[in-house]
Design an enzyme around this catalytic site. Structure first.
Site, short mmCIF file in Angstrom:
data_model
loop_
_atom_site.label_atom_id
_atom_site.label_comp_id
_atom_site.label_asym_id
_atom_site.label_seq_id
_atom_site.Cartn_x
_atom_site.Cartn_y
_atom_site.Cartn_z
N THR A 1 5.06 14.93 -7.70
CA THR A 1 5.01 15.24 -6.27
C THR A 1 6.42 15.39 -5.70
O THR A 1 6.61 16.03 -4.68
CB THR A 1 4.30 14.08 -5.54
OG1 THR A 1 3.06 13.83 -6.18
CG2 THR A 1 4.09 14.37 -4.08
N THR A 2 7.39 14.82 -6.40
CA THR A 2 8.73 14.78 -5.81
C THR A 2 9.40 16.15 -5.82
O THR A 2 9.02 17.05 -6.56
CB THR A 2 9.62 13.73 -6.50
OG1 THR A 2 10.74 13.44 -5.67
CG2 THR A 2 10.12 14.19 -7.86
N ASP B 1 1.95 6.27 -13.24
CA ASP B 1 2.23 4.89 -12.84
C ASP B 1 1.38 4.45 -11.66
O ASP B 1 1.32 3.24 -11.36
CB ASP B 1 3.70 4.74 -12.44
CG ASP B 1 3.97 5.42 -11.10
OD1 ASP B 1 4.38 4.75 -10.14
OD2 ASP B 1 3.71 6.65 -11.01
N ASP C 1 4.42 12.19 -15.42
CA ASP C 1 4.73 12.00 -14.01
C ASP C 1 6.20 11.60 -13.96
O ASP C 1 6.80 11.27 -14.97
CB ASP C 1 3.85 10.85 -13.47
CG ASP C 1 4.27 10.36 -12.11
OD1 ASP C 1 4.52 9.14 -11.96
OD2 ASP C 1 4.42 11.19 -11.20
N GLY D 1 7.30 13.11 0.32
CA GLY D 1 8.22 12.50 1.30
C GLY D 1 8.01 13.02 2.71
O GLY D 1 8.03 12.23 3.67
N LYS D 2 7.77 14.30 2.87
CA LYS D 2 7.55 14.87 4.21
C LYS D 2 6.25 14.32 4.80
O LYS D 2 6.18 13.90 5.95
CB LYS D 2 7.53 16.40 4.14
CG LYS D 2 8.86 17.01 3.74
CD LYS D 2 8.84 18.53 3.87
CE LYS D 2 8.00 19.24 2.83
NZ LYS D 2 8.57 19.12 1.45
N ASP E 1 8.25 9.83 -10.73
CA ASP E 1 8.57 8.60 -10.03
C ASP E 1 7.68 7.44 -10.47
O ASP E 1 6.46 7.53 -10.38
CB ASP E 1 8.45 8.80 -8.52
CG ASP E 1 9.47 9.80 -8.01
OD1 ASP E 1 9.07 10.76 -7.32
OD2 ASP E 1 10.65 9.65 -8.34
N LYS F 1 17.32 13.36 3.35
CA LYS F 1 16.92 12.30 2.41
C LYS F 1 17.10 12.76 0.96
O LYS F 1 17.59 12.03 0.12
CB LYS F 1 15.46 11.90 2.66
CG LYS F 1 14.92 10.90 1.66
CD LYS F 1 14.04 11.60 0.64
CE LYS F 1 13.70 10.68 -0.48
NZ LYS F 1 12.85 11.29 -1.52
C1 XBP Z 1 5.96 10.23 -6.09
C2 XBP Z 1 5.96 10.67 -4.68
C3 XBP Z 1 7.17 11.33 -4.13
C4 XBP Z 1 8.33 10.38 -3.96
C5 XBP Z 1 9.35 10.89 -2.97
O1 XBP Z 1 6.09 11.28 -6.95
O2 XBP Z 1 4.98 10.50 -4.01
O3 XBP Z 1 6.83 11.85 -2.90
O4 XBP Z 1 7.91 9.13 -3.53
O5 XBP Z 1 9.81 12.15 -3.33
P1 XBP Z 1 5.44 11.26 -8.44
P2 XBP Z 1 9.95 13.32 -2.23
O6 XBP Z 1 4.30 12.21 -8.41
O7 XBP Z 1 6.53 11.70 -9.36
O8 XBP Z 1 5.02 9.86 -8.75
O9 XBP Z 1 10.56 12.68 -1.02
O10 XBP Z 1 10.83 14.34 -2.87
O11 XBP Z 1 8.57 13.82 -1.98
MG MG Z 2 4.54 8.28 -9.99
#
Ligand code: XBP
Ligand code: MG
Length: 257
Positions: A137-138, A195, A24, A67-68, A26, A99
């Site tokens: 997801t980012t 995480d 993953d 994010g959206k 973030d 953003k």
């Molecule tokens: C975590 C998320 C992401 C980020 C924001 O991603 O939920 O949406 O918070 O990124 P991960 P965007 O799966 O890596 O933990 O604004 O680009 O969506």
């Molecule tokens: Mg994460």
């Protein structure tokens, strides 16, 4: 076959043993959510919106991945006033694009570190012949920015699935299922690193044993379905990760590419 042996060798079953670690981004590769929060607030100010996401609110909003989707959740659930209710499908992507520009700018300044043990795990895994992938997801541009400043690029990762690559985001299993398809591997031959509870649910729903390293925004979440929960990877012996993958010849059929 044990941790001492390299994956990719031919097993006595005649099958080439292939294993992978799926990361993953973030909160796992790096503690990036605070930077995301700052980037959202930067975009709101740039758009003349009097919205401000403090840490307490952001922790609640993180229940929604993407994010959206998170902006829409804020508008619908926390009264994001001033949003043009009749034109959210244009308004939200435009605000989110702003953003993303703010986020990649901050990250590209280099003021971010990989979480403890991540770099060592990548080196160990490659040394043992593991394949590496990303399921996040980012937005893809955010992944590139982070990997450029922390690892000099995305070269170590064979497969990267991010953002809108799947319609249903975590906790749905889709992004992990897509990574397995692209790797051509069964879930049991892989280990996921996550995480958050949403991320854990996504990986487990795809059948992948998952190690959780709780982060600054996820420490209090429910990780009962995890194969292992560790503060960070620095203390985790590679053999433990290796041991979570199915023994050679027992990982089941490869997924058809
Ligand atoms: C975590 C998320 C992401 C980020 C924001 O991603 O939920 O949406 O918070 O990124 P991960 P965007 O799966 O890596 O933990 O604004 O680009 O969506
Ligand atoms: Mg994460």
């Amino acid at each position: 076959m044990g941790p001492g042996q390299r994956v990719g060798q031919r097993h006595r079953s005649g099958k080439t043993v292939s294993k992978a670690i799926i990361f993953d981004v973030d909160g796992t590769l790096a503690e990036t959510e605070e930077t995301h929060r700052k980037a959202f607030n930067h975009a709101f100010a740039a758009a003349g919106l009097d919205w401000h996401w403090d840490q307490a609110l952001y922790e609640k909003l993180l229940a929604t991945t993407g994010g959206k989707e998170r902006i829409r959740f804020f508008i619908e659930s926390f009264g994001g006033n001033a949003a043009p209710a009749d034109d959210l499908d244009t308004f939200i992507p435009a605000l989110h694009a702003s953003k993303t520009r703010a986020y990649t700018e901050i990250i590209s300044s280099g003021d971010i570190e990989l979480r403890p043990g991540i770099r060592e795990l990548i080196i160990d895994a490659k040394m043992h012949g593991f394949r590496l992938a990303i399921a996040t997801t980012t937005t893809p541009a955010n992944v590139d920015a982070l990997l450029n400043v922390t690892l000099g690029g995305s070269g170590v990762f064979e497969v990267i699935c991010a953002g809108d690559s799947v319609p249903d985001k975590k906790p749905a299993p889709d992004v992990y299922a897509l990574v397995l398809d692209r790797l051509g591997l069964p879930a049991a031959a892989c280990v996921a690193l996550e995480d958050s509870c949403n991320g854990l649910q996504s990986a487990v729903a795809a059948g992948i044993p998952t190690v959780v390293t709780p982060g600054i925004y996820t420490a209090g979440q429910e990780f009962g379905a995890a194969a292992l929960v560790v503060d960070d990877l620095a203390a985790l012996d590679f053999g433990k990760i290796y041991g979570l993958t199915a023994p050679a010849g027992q990982a089941g059929r490869r997924r058809s590419r």
